[in-house]
Design an enzyme around this catalytic site. Sequence first.
Site, short mmCIF file in Angstrom:
data_model
loop_
_atom_site.label_atom_id
_atom_site.label_comp_id
_atom_site.label_asym_id
_atom_site.label_seq_id
_atom_site.Cartn_x
_atom_site.Cartn_y
_atom_site.Cartn_z
CB CYS A 63 -5.71 1.00 -6.11
SG CYS A 63 -4.42 0.05 -6.97
CG HIS A 100 -2.50 0.53 -3.11
ND1 HIS A 100 -3.78 0.48 -3.60
CD2 HIS A 100 -2.50 1.53 -2.17
CE1 HIS A 100 -4.52 1.40 -3.00
NE2 HIS A 100 -3.78 2.04 -2.12
CG ASP A 114 -5.78 4.61 -0.70
OD1 ASP A 114 -6.60 4.35 -1.61
OD2 ASP A 114 -4.77 3.92 -0.48
#
Length: 252
Positions: A63, A100, A114
Amino acid sequence: MDDYLARIGASAPAAPDVDGLRALQRAHLGTVPFENLSIHLGEPIDLTTLPDKIVTRRRGGFCYELNGAFSALLTALGYTVTLHQARVWGGKRWGPPFDHLTLRVELGEPWLVDVGFGRFAHHPLRLASRAPQADPAGSFAVVDAVSGFGDLEIVMDGEPQYRIDPRPYELADFAPTCWWQSTSPASHFTRSLTCSVLAAGGGRVTLSGDRLIHTDASGARDEQVLAGDEAILAAYRAHFGVVLERVPRVTP
């Protein structure tokens, strides 16, 4: 910027709008894999050289790398982007802060973007809406958290995914947790190996160790065990465009 767009097979939007954002997100998910191979190849993860890893080296990442690099591309294309930390739902409790990294894009209203959470929304999600949002990946909802701090929880098919801090952060703020995630024996990234990308039909292709897994949009799964290093390296090349000199392995 042009090299990055070529890497994901996308064109620059005529203007920074929602349609362009949707196309860019879907293109990124379908070409840049979610992977933690660097951890098991002994490669340092440097958040200051993200576009180089993804564009020049044609690799993926997790991420912090994927959303960190994508935010740079979106900013170069004229989008207003902020970085936000989120705590991932672990089934029994929320993970730690900065577990995250996700993105917020302002286009008249805020949108959640995302490309670094593995199986997740294919398209941006409206952060201001509390109604169910249909996506090829499933049904999503944005819920006001009970924390009292303005946090938002993202729910997918009725299951919590992560809780977003509304405050913006700099990429450097994620470096300590990125280091922990990539080095600690307690991190699931150091204990497992994955490389996964969104397939053309809406399913996923995943290589985990020597297991090549094809999942279609309905969730049907086909798993194949690859025999030998050459077959594994060939699978990385064929399915993810990742060229490696040796096979990454999880060390006990």
